[in-house]
Design an enzyme around this catalytic site. Sequence first.
Site, PDB file in Angstrom:
ATOM      1  N   ASP A 192       0.815  -1.220   0.000  1.00 43.22           N
ATOM      2  CA  ASP A 192       0.000   0.000   0.000  1.00 43.22           C
ATOM      3  C   ASP A 192       0.851   1.274   0.000  1.00 43.22           C
ATOM      4  O   ASP A 192       2.058   1.233   0.225  1.00 43.22           O
ATOM      5  CB  ASP A 192      -0.920  -0.018   1.225  1.00 43.22           C
ATOM      6  CG  ASP A 192      -1.999   1.051   1.148  1.00 43.22           C
ATOM      7  OD1 ASP A 192      -2.313   1.503   0.036  1.00 43.22           O
ATOM      8  OD2 ASP A 192      -2.534   1.436   2.206  1.00 43.22           O
ATOM      9  N   GLU A 224       2.224   4.901  -4.361  1.00 45.45           N
ATOM     10  CA  GLU A 224       2.216   5.781  -5.555  1.00 45.45           C
ATOM     11  C   GLU A 224       3.531   6.544  -5.656  1.00 45.45           C
ATOM     12  O   GLU A 224       3.930   6.808  -6.797  1.00 45.45           O
ATOM     13  CB  GLU A 224       1.026   6.747  -5.479  1.00 45.45           C
ATOM     14  CG  GLU A 224      -0.327   6.061  -5.540  1.00 45.45           C
ATOM     15  CD  GLU A 224      -0.678   5.258  -4.283  1.00 45.45           C
ATOM     16  OE1 GLU A 224      -0.226   5.655  -3.187  1.00 45.45           O
ATOM     17  OE2 GLU A 224      -1.371   4.244  -4.405  1.00 45.45           O
ATOM     18  N   ASP A 230      -9.284   3.385  -2.198  1.00 44.83           N
ATOM     19  CA  ASP A 230     -10.250   3.892  -1.216  1.00 44.83           C
ATOM     20  C   ASP A 230     -11.523   4.425  -1.861  1.00 44.83           C
ATOM     21  O   ASP A 230     -11.753   5.638  -1.930  1.00 44.83           O
ATOM     22  CB  ASP A 230      -9.593   4.985  -0.366  1.00 44.83           C
ATOM     23  CG  ASP A 230      -8.382   4.453   0.378  1.00 44.83           C
ATOM     24  OD1 ASP A 230      -8.193   3.217   0.396  1.00 44.83           O
ATOM     25  OD2 ASP A 230      -7.623   5.261   0.932  1.00 44.83           O
TER      26      ASP A 230
HETATM   27  C1  GLC Z   1      -4.895   3.426   2.701  1.00 39.67           C
HETATM   28  C2  GLC Z   1      -5.390   2.158   2.028  1.00 39.67           C
HETATM   29  C3  GLC Z   1      -6.456   1.514   2.874  1.00 39.67           C
HETATM   30  C4  GLC Z   1      -5.915   1.251   4.275  1.00 39.67           C
HETATM   31  C5  GLC Z   1      -5.393   2.533   4.892  1.00 39.67           C
HETATM   32  C6  GLC Z   1      -4.682   2.296   6.218  1.00 39.67           C
HETATM   33  O1  GLC Z   1      -5.890   4.390   2.725  1.00 39.67           O
HETATM   34  O2  GLC Z   1      -5.845   2.404   0.733  1.00 39.67           O
HETATM   35  O3  GLC Z   1      -6.909   0.330   2.293  1.00 39.67           O
HETATM   36  O4  GLC Z   1      -6.922   0.714   5.075  1.00 39.67           O
HETATM   37  O5  GLC Z   1      -4.453   3.151   4.020  1.00 39.67           O
HETATM   38  O6  GLC Z   1      -3.620   1.447   6.081  1.00 39.67           O
END
Ligand code: GLC
Length: 640
Positions: free
Chosen positions: A312, A315, A425
């Site tokens: 995650d 980007e 998200d």
């Molecule tokens: C980002 C991710 C999401 C996750 C959050 C906390 O917003 O896209 O899926 O729950 O970070 O880690």
Amino acid sequence: MSDFNNIKKYVFGTPLKTGATVIDVPASEGTPDHFKYNPQLGTFTYNLKDKDMVFGLGETVRGINKRGWKYVSNNADEPHHEETKESLYASQNFLIVDDVTGCFGIFVDDPGKVEFDIGYTNLDKLVIRAEHNDYDFYVFNGESPLELVKAFRTLVGKSYVPPIWAFGYGQSRWGYKTAEDIREVATRYKELGIPLDMIYMDIDYMQDFKDFTINPERFPDFENFVKEMRAEGIHLIPIIDAGVKIEKGYDVYEEGVKNGFFCKKEDGTNLVAAVWPGKVHFPDFLNEKAAKWFGDKYKVLTDAGIEGFWNDMNEPAIFYTEDHLKEVFEGLKEFEGKEIDIFEFFNFKDLVSSIDNNPEDYRRFYHEFNGQRVRHDRVHNLYGFYMTKAAGEAFARNNPDKDILLFSRASYTGMHRYGGVWTGDNSAWWSHLLLNIKQMPSLSMTGFLYAGADVGGFNGNTTEDLMMRWVEFGIFTPLFRNHAALGTRNQELYRFERTEDFKNLVGLRYALIPYICVSFINAVVNDGMYMQPLSFVYRNDERTREVEDQLIVGDSIMIAPVHEQNANGRYVYLPEKMKLIRFRSYDDYDTEILKAGDHYIKAALNEVLVFILPGHELKLAKPARNVGELDVEHLKVISF
Ligand code: GLC
């Protein structure tokens, strides 16, 4: 002359080796077929014909037919997936232009910013422009969109195949903090008999959000906990974030600094940004040595029995950089104590609201890429790809006998060989259920077969009916995961009233797993699509060209998900005679043969509409607690 005579490559400037492609296509002379090239402006213009449809680009906003908007490939930490957005988390620069009498495809292999103006500035013009002028521009020729998809995938390689249990259902939530929280999820699902294969661990499992650490108070005996969950048939899937916390004594930080593995600024110092852990450095995944080092770190978790990950914030998301924050404070001084008029007020406001993911920050740091120092913005869209590649290559090295689940938020073409994606998200909106339906075939087209959205919606509070309708679509997406943001209403399926319906619907997913897996593998092996728009299959049926909320899944069924609140059914267009199965569960359904044309078809809140194409069949397994327990020897067959 190339062996791949349906693929032509045109080279502009000195392209970087992005790793998107797996074969070498010799360069053609001149400029790309179909387009008018303007070297001054760096634009490629194609005059869209009346009936041209434009497909592709993977994960973006808007429709399956991309006409009528401007899309910018520029991976963005973008939590508002609104129609007016030009960029989301991923960049797939593959497009198909098709008017049935003829079609062609293009792929711009450029990891910097690329703009696709598809009838935005001028309704009838497709204009492509890259910010930098060094790229390979590919043109694909073929008789049908599917042939173009195949040609594209011949160029960029086979799609990732996850372990079979990753086709099961997964429960996630940002907010599970302790082993006890996770145990509760497992227990509640088990008590209700709702199948479950995965529970996701969001950032709170870590010690202070440090990658490859586990909070020992929250998970006192992690290895045994992983075993305990496995004995319950559940795989734990931890998150890994791109940023590495700056903290003396933290091994990942110390090693990264010592070996020069973090992204550096012009002056040679490591960039300081902030994400969930507070101040972080970004590993230079584009540097081969740094990538190997970071990839090997996953071993800390695979050694503890972990078999899947989600990458995650890659980007990369930047909440702020130390440098920009300084500039903002400086800038604010100008306003202090001053009478500010309304326009100045907005300047003042912009100064503060543009702190996160600020474009200037992406020009502040560099990579060591193929022995060259490259400024980040030039290769921006590769960052998530190379993080995931680092992990995938490490798994091949360190866990050669295991299939490991891997998917990412940011991506670029080529990453589809190493992992899947989730679409980030989204919100608990009915329109985002529809967006999910429209994104899936576009993702399939670009080779991202293992894909799915946060079912039920991530941001905002979901409702029981939205969750149920979303599950009814989610049961067909290869990645089927319920995930929600911190602070939102609890949305595990056991939190609702109609748990029996949820049990039946998730059960139906498990019944469909043989069909889903065969369709998925066929798409991998044949470089095809797992989910297709109707117009790819019914080439000569003009009506199908406007259908954006029905999809062909595999080659035997069409689905028509209900995506509107309070609807007790929906209009469905049938390009040919089909057999409708109205499923309430694996063994509770009715069937009806429907003739080609328009139908209003009833679908109560707990009913799923599946249509079998003539001459096809659907094989169903008896639902089980998890994928491992499915009996795939004895399948029920519904044929037409
Ligand atoms: C980002 C991710 C999401 C996750 C959050 C906390 O917003 O896209 O899926 O729950 O970070 O880690």
